[in-house]
Write an enzyme that holds these catalytic residues in place. Sequence first.
Site, PDB file in Angstrom:
ATOM      1  N   LYS A 492      20.248 137.202 -14.972  1.00 49.51           N
ATOM      2  CA  LYS A 492      20.028 136.111 -14.022  1.00 49.51           C
ATOM      3  C   LYS A 492      21.045 136.213 -12.886  1.00 49.51           C
ATOM      4  O   LYS A 492      22.014 136.958 -12.952  1.00 49.51           O
ATOM      5  CB  LYS A 492      20.150 134.754 -14.726  1.00 49.51           C
ATOM      6  CG  LYS A 492      21.516 134.499 -15.367  1.00 49.51           C
ATOM      7  CD  LYS A 492      21.543 133.158 -16.081  1.00 49.51           C
ATOM      8  CE  LYS A 492      22.910 132.897 -16.708  1.00 49.51           C
ATOM      9  NZ  LYS A 492      22.986 131.576 -17.351  1.00 49.51           N
ATOM     10  N   ARG A 590      23.215 119.798 -22.050  1.00 47.19           N
ATOM     11  CA  ARG A 590      22.733 120.242 -20.745  1.00 47.19           C
ATOM     12  C   ARG A 590      21.207 120.235 -20.753  1.00 47.19           C
ATOM     13  O   ARG A 590      20.572 119.505 -20.010  1.00 47.19           O
ATOM     14  CB  ARG A 590      23.293 121.631 -20.429  1.00 47.19           C
ATOM     15  CG  ARG A 590      23.059 122.104 -19.015  1.00 47.19           C
ATOM     16  CD  ARG A 590      23.802 123.393 -18.722  1.00 47.19           C
ATOM     17  NE  ARG A 590      23.363 124.508 -19.558  1.00 47.19           N
ATOM     18  CZ  ARG A 590      23.857 125.736 -19.488  1.00 47.19           C
ATOM     19  NH1 ARG A 590      24.850 125.993 -18.618  1.00 47.19           N
ATOM     20  NH2 ARG A 590      23.409 126.699 -20.259  1.00 47.19           N
ATOM     21  N   TYR A 718      43.396 131.901  12.245  1.00 41.44           N
ATOM     22  CA  TYR A 718      43.175 130.502  12.608  1.00 41.44           C
ATOM     23  C   TYR A 718      44.301 129.614  12.072  1.00 41.44           C
ATOM     24  O   TYR A 718      44.779 129.792  10.954  1.00 41.44           O
ATOM     25  CB  TYR A 718      41.848 130.016  12.020  1.00 41.44           C
ATOM     26  CG  TYR A 718      40.626 130.548  12.705  1.00 41.44           C
ATOM     27  CD1 TYR A 718      40.347 130.253  14.038  1.00 41.44           C
ATOM     28  CD2 TYR A 718      39.728 131.357  12.012  1.00 41.44           C
ATOM     29  CE1 TYR A 718      39.207 130.738  14.655  1.00 41.44           C
ATOM     30  CE2 TYR A 718      38.580 131.845  12.623  1.00 41.44           C
ATOM     31  CZ  TYR A 718      38.329 131.536  13.951  1.00 41.44           C
ATOM     32  OH  TYR A 718      37.202 132.011  14.554  1.00 41.44           O
ATOM     33  N   MET A 767      35.299 133.955   8.646  1.00 38.15           N
ATOM     34  CA  MET A 767      33.920 134.060   8.181  1.00 38.15           C
ATOM     35  C   MET A 767      33.549 135.512   7.886  1.00 38.15           C
ATOM     36  O   MET A 767      32.906 135.806   6.868  1.00 38.15           O
ATOM     37  CB  MET A 767      32.952 133.479   9.215  1.00 38.15           C
ATOM     38  CG  MET A 767      31.475 133.592   8.777  1.00 38.15           C
ATOM     39  SD  MET A 767      30.313 132.908   9.966  1.00 38.15           S
ATOM     40  CE  MET A 767      30.608 131.155   9.774  1.00 38.15           C
TER      41      MET A 767
END
Length: 822
Positions: A492, A590, A718, A767
Amino acid sequence: MSINLKSLVSVLNAEWIGSPADIFIDHISIDSRSLQNGSQTLFFALSGVNHDAHLYIAELIEKGVQNFVVEQIPENVTGKANFLLVKNSLSALQNFAAYYRAGFHFPIIGLTGSNGKTIVKEWLNFLLSPDYNIIRSPKSYNSQVGVPLSVIAINEMHNLGIFEAGISTVNEMVNLERIIKPNIGVLTSIGSAHDEGFENLKQKINEKLLLFKDSSVIIYQNNDLVDECLSEFCSQYFLDGRTLFSWSFTNDSADVFIVEKEAKNDSTLIKYQYKGEVFSLEIPFSDSASIENAISCLLVLLYFEYDFALIQNRIKMLYPVKMRLEVKNGINGCSIIDDSYSSDFQSLKIALDFLESQKKNASKTVILSDIFQSGFSNEELYSKVAQLISDNKIHRVIGIGPTISSFKDKFANSTVFQNTADFIHEIERFDFNNETILIKGARSFQFEEIVSLLEEKTHETVLEINLDAISHNFNYFKSKLGQNVKMMVMVKAFGYGNGGLEIAKLLEHHKVDYLGVAFADEGISLKNGGIKLPIMVLNPESTSFPSIIQYNLEPEIYSIKGLNAFLKIAREKNLKDYPIHIKLDTGMHRLGFENNTIDELIQTLKGNSTVRVQSILSHLATSDDSNYFDFVNQQISLFEELSLKLMSELNINPIRHILNTSGISNFPNAQYNMVRLGIGLYGVSNDSAEQKYLENVGTLKSIISQVRTIPAGDSVGYGRRFMAQKETKIATIPIGYADGISRLWGNQAGFVTIKNQKAFIVGSVCMDMLMADVTHIDCKEGDSVVIFGESPTVIEMAEVLRTIPYEIMTSISQRVKRVFFR
């Protein structure tokens, strides 16, 4: 490995100088640059013509290494560490490896020959790994140093070894034989590589055969000289019951006789006679060297008594071993064949064959270093090389090295340089454009620098997935299972960030019983990719039920509402005995049926022929935390109670499974019929002792985009979060939080690895970029950067970021290219 250091005094014939206390070591090292060196490392200070590791002992002590095998103790470290003083550190390393090897008693395949050892080793690993937990030589570790390092990697989980042994002169194999001690011997192709160290070919064969002194079977290609040597060898080293298992293209008395060989595009169909019958075999290669190597593998499989159909299926899946020859995209429409690994006459012939079969451009260039290990005089050698170049219609030759330079006149359209640096200095005057370039050089010429300059600079950030490591980890956990216990592997979340389809294909090769995905679209993608294995969908939404049925996926059912919704659709489609999986909630809270809903579940399923309960499962909440093992045992007890009730009331006998990765290791008595392997497949364990047995799967790599030096007082990034206290060299790397790198990993919390050294991240992670302090590292733009892999590991990152490795692995963006290799 956990060995009392003092117990090695007699093994190494050493003098002990150090602490009187008992000391245990669990790691062997000969590389002072390794980031794995630590307090429990035993460092062998090897010295040779071009190096002396004794010079780095003081530096190692500063890094925490306390235990050394030395030939002499440098004055500046006297009394600062523990020393085993020996006459020869290399002999001591070999003695240690022989002692260590003697503690294991599973079958060992020993490989030797002139050519093909590494390829046959890698192919045998691929062919046998579905059935064995294999330890093998890494890369081409077949030397006097490489063999002991390979053998020292054995652990108690292995049940088959494959080691190669390479020699360059007489009296070397005796050292490697006592270390490897193979039960099964494989003699690969005999050629002219390393001929300089022997009087003649017969002496070389006799020396190589010494590896098989105690082998119960010797596999080889039949020819008159080898047969003569083997006859003398068996007389001198008699072993009751030894088998000689031969193959041949020409001698029909060989055990395996190749009756016919037919080229078919990029593959070869052979027919071979064995025990009076003729069988067909497709080999996915057309060059003679690969065909011979594949036949060597065939004989090993026959000796292991594999089914002929299985042999056919596995051998047709063989792949090129890329550590020697690899095709890469080059600049200006060129293609590059990278063979910057070795330079001998036999391998040059193979490389030129490969060039011809793989060329994408009509124009062909060869960049060639001086050639070693040929067995010919230089005059004869370079005449032969020139003829090879001519026969292969090479348009341009660039020779690098003093010897090839002196034979420049033998080559048409050639340019020569004394060394690699001279060529690189003038590389821009060569108009490399739309041509196929073979880069073929001995390691000492460092042709990887040429490859780097001519290779197309794309996909700068990649996640490399080591499929061999996945196979190793799978076999490690498989070895913990009881007889007939099935294995479901979780793929998964895009294979935990590593790539779902490619990993699923490998698992299918390993005959895993089930795959597990979270959502239907993941299962559909695998089915569309050709996966035939049964796939369980753990979190199916009711809207996905029609698609689940369409693609023959198997849903986990965890509520009455979900069960009724699925039954409704199943009845509409007139299904019968469709497999479903019932999830019980035993404390995770769950998903799942609780105790108070079991009776309603039973009533709904009773007498129902539309679906069939394929399995009953639950999920452990704390199988990785010893503080809560009592809770795990409560979960297991409740699972036993509820599942037995279902089985009794419904008169069924389904698969039962509750263990996840950590459960497999910590609760072996609760394996039931199946276990579910997740994060462990990808090389991560919460247990530091177990972690040593797992191999790293994913390595996230990038490159240095730019290097600049800033003065004291300047800031980086930054928000000016990093202020330089002194003149600082900064490397910018094109990966950021959009690729999955947490901003919390920035500003000196985390590091990357460049040239095997830590470079701490400075300033905020951007980023698309991050910056690292490389003041102490000799690096340049274009150099490789490891974001995570061996160092830092995802476990180390998770500890700093106060999260779990799962989150780091699954956060890597899909814009990062995945590269799979074996």
